[in-house]
Design a protein around this motif. Structure first.
Motif, PDB file in Angstrom:
ATOM      1  N   ALA A  38       0.865  -1.180   0.000  1.00 20.34           N
ATOM      2  CA  ALA A  38       0.000   0.000   0.000  1.00 20.34           C
ATOM      3  C   ALA A  38       0.901   1.228   0.000  1.00 20.34           C
ATOM      4  CB  ALA A  38      -0.892   0.010   1.234  1.00 20.34           C
ATOM      5  N   LEU A  39       0.444   2.304  -0.625  1.00 23.77           N
ATOM      6  CA  LEU A  39       1.187   3.556  -0.649  1.00 23.77           C
ATOM      7  C   LEU A  39       0.448   4.558   0.238  1.00 23.77           C
ATOM      8  CD1 LEU A  39       3.463   5.339  -1.842  1.00 23.77           C
ATOM      9  CD2 LEU A  39       1.892   5.893  -3.706  1.00 23.77           C
ATOM     10  N   LEU A  85       3.387  -2.848   3.927  1.00 21.63           N
ATOM     11  CA  LEU A  85       2.648  -4.096   3.731  1.00 21.63           C
ATOM     12  C   LEU A  85       1.230  -3.944   4.266  1.00 21.63           C
ATOM     13  CD1 LEU A  85       5.447  -6.607   4.731  1.00 21.63           C
ATOM     14  CD2 LEU A  85       4.458  -6.304   2.459  1.00 21.63           C
ATOM     15  N   PRO A  86       0.281  -4.722   3.772  1.00 17.98           N
ATOM     16  CA  PRO A  86      -1.095  -4.634   4.269  1.00 17.98           C
ATOM     17  C   PRO A  86      -1.163  -4.903   5.772  1.00 17.98           C
ATOM     18  CG  PRO A  86      -0.990  -5.960   2.274  1.00 17.98           C
ATOM     19  CD  PRO A  86       0.428  -5.694   2.687  1.00 17.98           C
ATOM     20  N   VAL A 112      -6.847   0.598   8.196  1.00 18.62           N
ATOM     21  CA  VAL A 112      -6.460  -0.752   7.788  1.00 18.62           C
ATOM     22  C   VAL A 112      -6.174  -0.660   6.298  1.00 18.62           C
ATOM     23  CG1 VAL A 112      -7.202  -3.147   7.553  1.00 18.62           C
ATOM     24  CG2 VAL A 112      -7.907  -1.810   9.542  1.00 18.62           C
ATOM     25  N   VAL A 113      -4.931  -0.943   5.913  1.00 14.92           N
ATOM     26  CA  VAL A 113      -4.538  -0.770   4.516  1.00 14.92           C
ATOM     27  C   VAL A 113      -4.518  -2.104   3.792  1.00 14.92           C
ATOM     28  CG1 VAL A 113      -3.202   1.309   5.022  1.00 14.92           C
ATOM     29  CG2 VAL A 113      -2.066  -0.887   5.023  1.00 14.92           C
ATOM     30  N   LYS A 114      -4.811  -2.038   2.496  1.00 16.61           N
ATOM     31  CA  LYS A 114      -4.805  -3.201   1.622  1.00 16.61           C
ATOM     32  C   LYS A 114      -3.775  -2.989   0.522  1.00 16.61           C
ATOM     33  CE  LYS A 114      -9.677  -4.182   2.388  1.00 16.61           C
ATOM     34  NZ  LYS A 114     -10.999  -4.276   1.777  1.00 16.61           N
ATOM     35  N   GLY A 116      -2.039  -2.645  -3.035  1.00 19.13           N
ATOM     36  CA  GLY A 116      -2.459  -2.110  -4.324  1.00 19.13           C
ATOM     37  C   GLY A 116      -3.224  -0.803  -4.262  1.00 19.13           C
ATOM     38  N   TYR A 117      -3.368  -0.231  -3.081  1.00 23.11           N
ATOM     39  CA  TYR A 117      -4.119   1.014  -2.948  1.00 23.11           C
ATOM     40  C   TYR A 117      -3.233   2.153  -2.462  1.00 23.11           C
ATOM     41  CZ  TYR A 117      -8.376  -1.649  -3.570  1.00 23.11           C
ATOM     42  OH  TYR A 117      -9.350  -2.447  -4.084  1.00 23.11           O
ATOM     43  N   ARG A 118      -3.641   3.368  -2.807  1.00 26.56           N
ATOM     44  CA  ARG A 118      -2.994   4.605  -2.354  1.00 26.56           C
ATOM     45  C   ARG A 118      -3.916   5.230  -1.313  1.00 26.56           C
ATOM     46  NH1 ARG A 118      -3.266   7.014  -6.845  1.00 26.56           N
ATOM     47  NH2 ARG A 118      -1.227   6.441  -7.610  1.00 26.56           N
ATOM     48  N   TYR A 119      -3.375   5.575  -0.159  1.00 24.45           N
ATOM     49  CA  TYR A 119      -4.123   6.209   0.919  1.00 24.45           C
ATOM     50  C   TYR A 119      -3.565   7.612   1.121  1.00 24.45           C
ATOM     51  CZ  TYR A 119      -5.768   1.502   1.861  1.00 24.45           C
ATOM     52  OH  TYR A 119      -6.339   0.254   1.740  1.00 24.45           O
ATOM     53  N   ALA A 120      -4.359   8.616   0.806  1.00 22.41           N
ATOM     54  CA  ALA A 120      -3.937  10.010   0.950  1.00 22.41           C
ATOM     55  C   ALA A 120      -4.458  10.546   2.281  1.00 22.41           C
ATOM     56  CB  ALA A 120      -4.469  10.851  -0.204  1.00 22.41           C
TER      57      ALA A 120
END
Length: 147
Positions: A38-39, A85-86, A112-114, A116-120
């Protein structure tokens, strides 16, 4: 120049390279593996403002706050974006760094991150988009726990 001074200069230069040099070489993740991570991107300014709400003219006088704490522990070196990492994380950005000797952490942001996704991270909440697509605000959706 004496040998002692020359040795001291070389030691200082090597120490500076060791501390700051890692950031110059990227994150060390091969491009074909980035989909497994995840980014996390800081869209919060050092003064606590939302960088999306700052005009282009003002943006040149504002800088993004670095993500300085992950799960309550200092992140070294602090950066404006991280590949992780997730999993379940808590992030804080450093506020007030440009005008003071020490940064103060923002309120913690738990997500909670997955892969392949970008979290801004913004002052309005967290926005999610596909990390493999070019970043555009219209592609983002608000983060909701459990999604």
């Amino acid at each position: 120049m004496t040998k002692k001074i020359a040795r001291g200069l070389v030691l200082v230069m090597l120490s500076a390279f060791a501390l700051g040099g890692c950031a110059l070489f990227g994150d060390g993740i091969p491009d074909d593996q980035k989909g497994n991570y995840a980014l996390i991107v800081s869209n919060i300014g050092e003064r606590g403002e939302d960088m999306d709400q700052v005009s282009r003219e003002q943006a040149m006088y504002h800088s993004r706050a670095n993500i300085g704490w992950v799960n309550g522990k200092p992140q070294f070196p602090a950066r404006t974006s991280l590949n992780i990492l997730p999993g379940e994380y808590e992030f804080s950005v450093g506020l007030g760094c440009s005008n003071s000797a020490s940064c103060r952490p923002s309120a913690p942001i738990s997500i909670v991150v997955k892969a392949g996704y970008r979290y801004a991270l913004t002052t309005r909440g967290v926005f999610v988009s596909d990390r493999m697509k070019p970043w555009k605000n219209e592609n983002e959706t608000p983060y909701k726990a459990g999604n």
